[in-house]
Design a protein around this motif. Structure first.
Motif, PDB file in Angstrom:
ATOM      1  N   VAL A 240      -5.042 -40.806 -16.263  1.00 20.12           N
ATOM      2  CA  VAL A 240      -4.821 -40.532 -18.191  1.00 20.12           C
ATOM      3  C   VAL A 240      -3.321 -39.610 -18.402  1.00 20.12           C
ATOM      4  O   VAL A 240      -4.441 -38.064 -18.031  1.00 20.12           O
ATOM      5  CB  VAL A 240      -5.563 -41.323 -19.017  1.00 20.12           C
ATOM      6  CG1 VAL A 240      -4.905 -41.014 -20.581  1.00 20.12           C
ATOM      7  CG2 VAL A 240      -6.361 -42.672 -18.504  1.00 20.12           C
TER       8      VAL A 240
ATOM      9  N   ALA B 290      -4.829 -29.583 -25.184  1.00 21.55           N
ATOM     10  CA  ALA B 290      -5.560 -30.670 -24.144  1.00 21.55           C
ATOM     11  C   ALA B 290      -6.683 -30.047 -23.419  1.00 21.55           C
ATOM     12  O   ALA B 290      -5.799 -28.851 -22.635  1.00 21.55           O
ATOM     13  CB  ALA B 290      -3.583 -31.514 -23.974  1.00 21.55           C
TER      14      ALA B 290
ATOM     15  N   PRO C 107      -0.846 -37.173 -20.845  1.00 22.81           N
ATOM     16  CA  PRO C 107      -0.263 -36.376 -21.954  1.00 22.81           C
ATOM     17  C   PRO C 107       0.693 -37.440 -21.866  1.00 22.81           C
ATOM     18  O   PRO C 107       1.983 -37.577 -20.807  1.00 22.81           O
ATOM     19  CB  PRO C 107      -0.014 -35.659 -21.945  1.00 22.81           C
ATOM     20  CG  PRO C 107      -1.174 -34.439 -21.190  1.00 22.81           C
ATOM     21  CD  PRO C 107      -0.862 -35.996 -19.825  1.00 22.81           C
TER      22      PRO C 107
ATOM     23  N   TYR D  85      -7.514 -35.489 -21.283  1.00 22.80           N
ATOM     24  CA  TYR D  85      -7.521 -36.567 -20.914  1.00 22.80           C
ATOM     25  C   TYR D  85      -7.741 -36.977 -19.712  1.00 22.80           C
ATOM     26  O   TYR D  85      -7.636 -35.505 -18.683  1.00 22.80           O
ATOM     27  CB  TYR D  85      -5.481 -36.361 -21.053  1.00 22.80           C
ATOM     28  CG  TYR D  85      -4.942 -35.813 -21.797  1.00 22.80           C
ATOM     29  CD1 TYR D  85      -4.176 -36.829 -22.754  1.00 22.80           C
ATOM     30  CD2 TYR D  85      -4.477 -35.003 -22.574  1.00 22.80           C
ATOM     31  CE1 TYR D  85      -3.540 -37.369 -23.895  1.00 22.80           C
ATOM     32  CE2 TYR D  85      -3.612 -35.023 -23.957  1.00 22.80           C
ATOM     33  CZ  TYR D  85      -3.396 -36.127 -24.426  1.00 22.80           C
ATOM     34  OH  TYR D  85      -2.604 -35.545 -25.208  1.00 22.80           O
TER      35      TYR D  85
ATOM     36  N   LEU E 222      -7.225 -31.526 -19.597  1.00 23.04           N
ATOM     37  CA  LEU E 222      -7.090 -32.652 -18.159  1.00 23.04           C
ATOM     38  C   LEU E 222      -8.800 -32.417 -17.623  1.00 23.04           C
ATOM     39  O   LEU E 222      -8.628 -31.109 -17.162  1.00 23.04           O
ATOM     40  CB  LEU E 222      -5.812 -31.797 -17.476  1.00 23.04           C
ATOM     41  CG  LEU E 222      -4.339 -31.652 -18.757  1.00 23.04           C
ATOM     42  CD1 LEU E 222      -3.557 -30.787 -17.842  1.00 23.04           C
ATOM     43  CD2 LEU E 222      -4.312 -32.976 -19.205  1.00 23.04           C
TER      44      LEU E 222
END
Length: 228
Positions: free
Chosen positions: A48, A4, A50, A42, A6
């Motif tokens: 936005v 992910a 997770p 994200y 960020l």
């Protein structure tokens, strides 16, 4: 591995929009060493986040000109997510704003650097004696470490240039994702906003290039649970 990213960069200027976003830069950096990994972006600065952490095997938190001390709702929400990621034992790496956000979320402090801007190419000096050239662009930095954190590197006018917390956190105050052309353009873009001596030092530093590949490998090894 499913990573992910960020994205925290709030700069929506014409200059910023003429270059790839950090949601592209960080995966591009990591693909140099781990092209097989999956990267999911994200835009946390736009709210936005997770929905769940299930299936996420590593986290990268990007840099931003925004301050971690802003008190903005998305920043406070990010702090909460950082604490969740850390509690879940998911390896988490933060750069610049990400480094500062992790520190603050886990009990540290961030404040203005009394010596002002650190800008251009710097040598990140590791505690084991090794060094690595990276690009810097910051005027705030970590002034108090979270409990259990260990400083792993320092740099010019920056005592906490990186820290670790067990196998869960690794950070850098610098910008390993920046390409030489971008930092050179950024120096000129900010020339009218920053003190002339800061700009001149930054220009002079760019005779050498950062080692993106070496830092990307360090990050990858950390996420994999190996020694960097």
């Amino acid at each position: 591995m499913r990573i992910a990213v960020l994205m925290t960069n709030t700069d929506e200027s014409d200059f910023s929009n003429s270059w790839p976003k950090d949601g592209e830069k960080f995966p591009a950096m990591m693909r140099r060493v781990r092209p097989e990994w999956e990267y999911v972006v994200y835009s946390v600065k736009d709210g936005v986040f997770p929905e769940v952490l299930t299936g996420i095997e590593g986290v990268l938190i990007t840099g931003s000109p925004h301050s971690v001390n802003s008190g903005d709702a998305w920043v406070e929400r990010l702090f909460g997510l950082i604490r969740e990621i850390y509690a879940a034992g998911i390896p988490m790496f933060g750069a610049c704003f990400g480094h500062q956000a992790i520190a603050k979320a886990l009990g540290g402090d961030v404040a203005a650097n009394p010596k002002g801007w650190v800008f251009g190419l710097v040598e990140k000096r590791f505690a084991d004696g090794r060094s690595l050239p990276l690009y810097a662009s910051h005027s705030e930095q970590v002034t108090k470490m979270p409990k259990g954190a260990e400083v792993i590197a320092s740099g010019p006018d920056c005592d906490v240039a990186g820290f670790v917390m067990g196998r869960g956190v690794m950070t850098t105050q610098y910008h390993p994702e920046m390409e030489p052309a971008f930092i050179a353009a950024l120096v000129e873009h900010l020339a009218d906003e920053l003190p002339s001596d800061v700009t001149e030092r930054a220009r002079a530093s760019l005779v050498k290039e950062a080692d993106m590949q070496a830092m990307a490998e360090r990050i990858a090894l950390f996420i994999e649970g190996q020694s960097a």
